[in-house]
Design an enzyme around this catalytic site. Structure first.
Site, short mmCIF file in Angstrom:
data_model
loop_
_atom_site.label_atom_id
_atom_site.label_comp_id
_atom_site.label_asym_id
_atom_site.label_seq_id
_atom_site.Cartn_x
_atom_site.Cartn_y
_atom_site.Cartn_z
N SER A 143 84.33 12.59 46.77
CA SER A 143 84.87 13.69 47.36
C SER A 143 85.46 14.92 46.58
O SER A 143 85.34 16.10 46.33
CB SER A 143 85.77 13.40 48.77
N GLY A 197 86.84 13.64 43.32
CA GLY A 197 86.89 13.22 42.00
C GLY A 197 88.07 12.58 41.40
O GLY A 197 88.03 12.37 40.13
N ASP A 214 89.30 9.75 41.75
CA ASP A 214 89.68 8.20 41.39
C ASP A 214 89.96 7.88 39.87
O ASP A 214 89.32 8.26 39.06
CB ASP A 214 87.96 7.59 41.68
N SER A 270 84.25 6.70 41.69
CA SER A 270 83.45 7.52 42.56
C SER A 270 82.24 8.35 41.89
O SER A 270 81.43 8.84 42.87
CB SER A 270 84.46 8.51 43.20
N GLY A 273 90.42 15.73 47.19
CA GLY A 273 89.37 15.53 48.33
C GLY A 273 89.84 14.68 49.49
O GLY A 273 90.58 13.63 49.34
N VAL A 274 89.65 15.10 50.60
CA VAL A 274 90.07 14.35 51.86
C VAL A 274 89.53 13.14 51.99
O VAL A 274 90.38 12.09 52.41
CB VAL A 274 90.03 15.33 53.12
N ASN A 324 94.84 3.86 45.87
CA ASN A 324 94.28 5.21 45.54
C ASN A 324 94.88 5.31 44.10
O ASN A 324 94.32 6.42 43.47
CB ASN A 324 95.11 6.27 46.21
N TYR A 325 95.77 4.81 43.40
CA TYR A 325 95.90 4.64 42.03
C TYR A 325 95.00 3.59 41.47
O TYR A 325 95.66 2.48 40.75
CB TYR A 325 97.52 4.33 41.72
#
Length: 555
Positions: free
Chosen positions: A103, A105, A107, A112, A173-174, A469-470
């Site tokens: 979504s 980028g 990551d 992703s 990105g959402v 998310n990290y």
């Protein structure tokens, strides 16, 4: 430069042909499959397309994953409607093709848009970026390819009294942000972003487009913080908007390092998670080279959002955190949307909304991020040990990013969503190091691991928690095809991210994607994955500036 780009394009094209030959024609069959509906055309980029490199690199945020040796997708699908995503999933399943979904980028390990050891297709959601606001019930449907900035911009146009507790960096990105939980400057007032998701549209492993009612509560629970790339492709999210006052206050404070800095950071730990829940105060300690022969410069940067007027927040700070010495000139009053543009501008202006629409990254280098959670304040002695490591020879820019929880976060159960780090985890920590060259990879990666190991006695234990998310492959990984050798192996990293919720995530995965179509090096595994492998089935079908770069705050 053009010659280099042409060379890289040629290398990618040759690799594409080599992969196609070795893959028995499945790639060609897949491409024919996704492009066979003339009435509903879908944009597809292959290495032979003139736009392939620009599309691929547009949202590559970490240059560690954009070199000539980085595996590239044999095709990039750019869906502009949900049916395109459905077609891509169905064709991938039917032809045994590996999928990666991107979504924004961000990551941190490039998962992703990079896959190792297997040919893969990239489904890039950038064109699915609509935002529709319903002011009657104060909700918004947001497609996964929209950026956080695009969401905020639209909210600014449509409503004045409501916002959303999303992230700081506008080009995130959402889709990926929400898949991993997502936090922002209103986390202490309204919780994580996913605590405010009320519905979603998902393309599942069978290519069906389902919403909350038809997917069931188990899958709806899993997608809200269970990590991206495991359960399906979320096309759109329905967000519950939250009330915000007409005037909010942002403030920043930077202090060059001196003998009182450790006291300031230590006091922050005692205050920030316990103060008025309308007030978020983030802290960032940064060390960098000042220039050729100029030595090392270190400083503390505080950044904040208060849901109220400047006079009130100054009073709160005087009573609770006088060490900061907050003054009226440190404060910026604005409406809420302007307060989101303020950090997006690098804390320069709150009046230019165009910063919210800029997808250009605030930094564009090589980096590594790791994360921890502190369950109690870190001692001054331990903090001094961090500062000593920040002055390591040969290291460029390093940051310790401290995020306060508390407030509303204490009121959520650890099982409400897959994101378990709530009341018992008042401080989120990110260690972030950036550098410029490929030659610096080994030294800087080693440095982050050494710092992470040093912190072990001072942070959460059993397990040592991390924020999904990290993304950090150092803490454990599936194999290159996205399959763990055992459930216990996956649990090494899964428990760090999800705690006891990991077991339920595995159960949901087994139910909705038993053949492991959606997978990567840290995807949730189905319990039957190893059985499917052994039985022979194809699981695939199955410079130093004192303004922060904010990458550690993005998600």
């Amino acid at each position: 430069m053009d010659n280099i780009i042409n060379y890289l394009n040629l290398v990618t094209l040759l690799l594409f042909f080599a992969i196609s030959d070795s893959f028995g024609g499945n790639l060609d069959d897949f491409l024919r499959c996704v492009s066979n509906d003339d009435s509903n055309p879908i944009l597809i980029n292959t290495p032979s397309s003139s736009t392939y490199s620009s599309v691929l690199n547009f949202t590559v945020r970490n240059l560690r994953f954009s070199g000539p040796d980085t595996p590239k997708p044999f095709a990039i699908i750019n869906p502009s409607q949900a049916s395109h995503v459905q077609g891509g999933v169905i064709c991938a399943k039917n032809h045994g093709v590996h999928i990666r979904v991107r979504s924004g980028g961000h990551d941190f390990e490039g998962l992703s848009y990079v896959a190792h050891g297997v040919p893969f297709v990239l489904i890039d959601m950038a064109k699915l970026n609509s935002v529709s606001v319903d002011t009657d019930d104060n909700t918004a449907w947001v497609e996964s390819g929209a950026s956080m900035g695009e969401l905020y911009y639209k909210l600014g146009l449509e409503t004045s009294g409501f916002g959303f507790p999303g992230g700081v960096q506008p080009n995130v990105g959402v889709g990926g942000f929400l898949s991993g939980g997502g936090y922002g400057l209103m986390v202490r007032k309204y919780g994580l972003a996913v605590d405010n998701v009320v519905d979603a549209q998902v393309v599942d492993a069978n290519g069906r487009l389902v919403d909350r009612d038809s997917m069931g509560e188990d899958l709806f629970w899993a997608i809200r913080g269970g990590g991206g790339g495991s359960f399906g492709i979320v096309v759109a999210w329905k967000l519950k908007l939250v009330p915000v006052p007409s005037i909010v206050t942002s403030f920043t404070a930077f202090r060059i390092w001196d003998q009182n800095s450790t006291n300031l950071v230590h006091k922050w730990q005692l205050v920030a998670p316990e103060i008025d829940e309308r007030l978020f105060i983030g802290a960032m300690v940064t060390a960098a080279n000042s220039g050729e022969g100029g030595g090392r410069i270190m400083g503390v940067f505080l950044y904040s959002l208060f849901l109220g007027r400047a006079e009130e927040v100054i009073s709160i700070m005087e009573n609770n955190f006088p060490e900061v010495g907050l003054r009226m000139e440190d404060c910026v009053e604005s409406n809420w949307v302007e307060s989101m543009a303020y950090p997006a501008s690098g804390f320069v202006t709150a009046k230019d909304m165009n910063f919210l629409l800029d997808r250009t990254p605030l930094t564009n280098g090589r980096y590594k991020t790791k994360s921890d959670y502190a369950t109690e304040p870190i001692s001054q002695t331990a903090l001094h040990g961090i500062w000593e490591r920040f002055n390591a020879k040969g290291i460029q820019t390093v940051q310790l990013v401290l995020i306060p929880y508390g407030g509303k976060m204490n009121k959520f159960s650890e099982t409400d969503t897959p994101s378990p780090h709530r009341a018992r985890y008042p401080i989120k920590i990110a260690y972030y190091v950036t550098w410029d060259t490929l030659e610096g990879d080994s030294r800087h990666l080693e440095w982050t691991r050494e710092l992470y190991d040093y912190m072990t006695p001072f942070v959460s234990k059993s397990p040592k928690a991390a924020y999904v998310n990290y993304r950090d492959l150092d803490i454990g990984r599936n194999n290159e095809e996205g399959i763990p050798t055992s459930y216990e192996e996956a649990g090494v990293w899964g428990l760090k991210y999800f705690g006891d919720n990991f077991e339920r995530l595995v159960e949901v995965k087994t139910k909705v994607d038993p053949y492991n179509l959606f997978r990567h090096e840290q995807s949730i595994p189905p319990v039957a994955a190893q059985v499917k492998i052994s039985s022979g089935n194809d699981v695939a079908c199955d410079k130093m500036e004192y303004l922060p770069n904010l990458i550690g705050l993005a998600m």
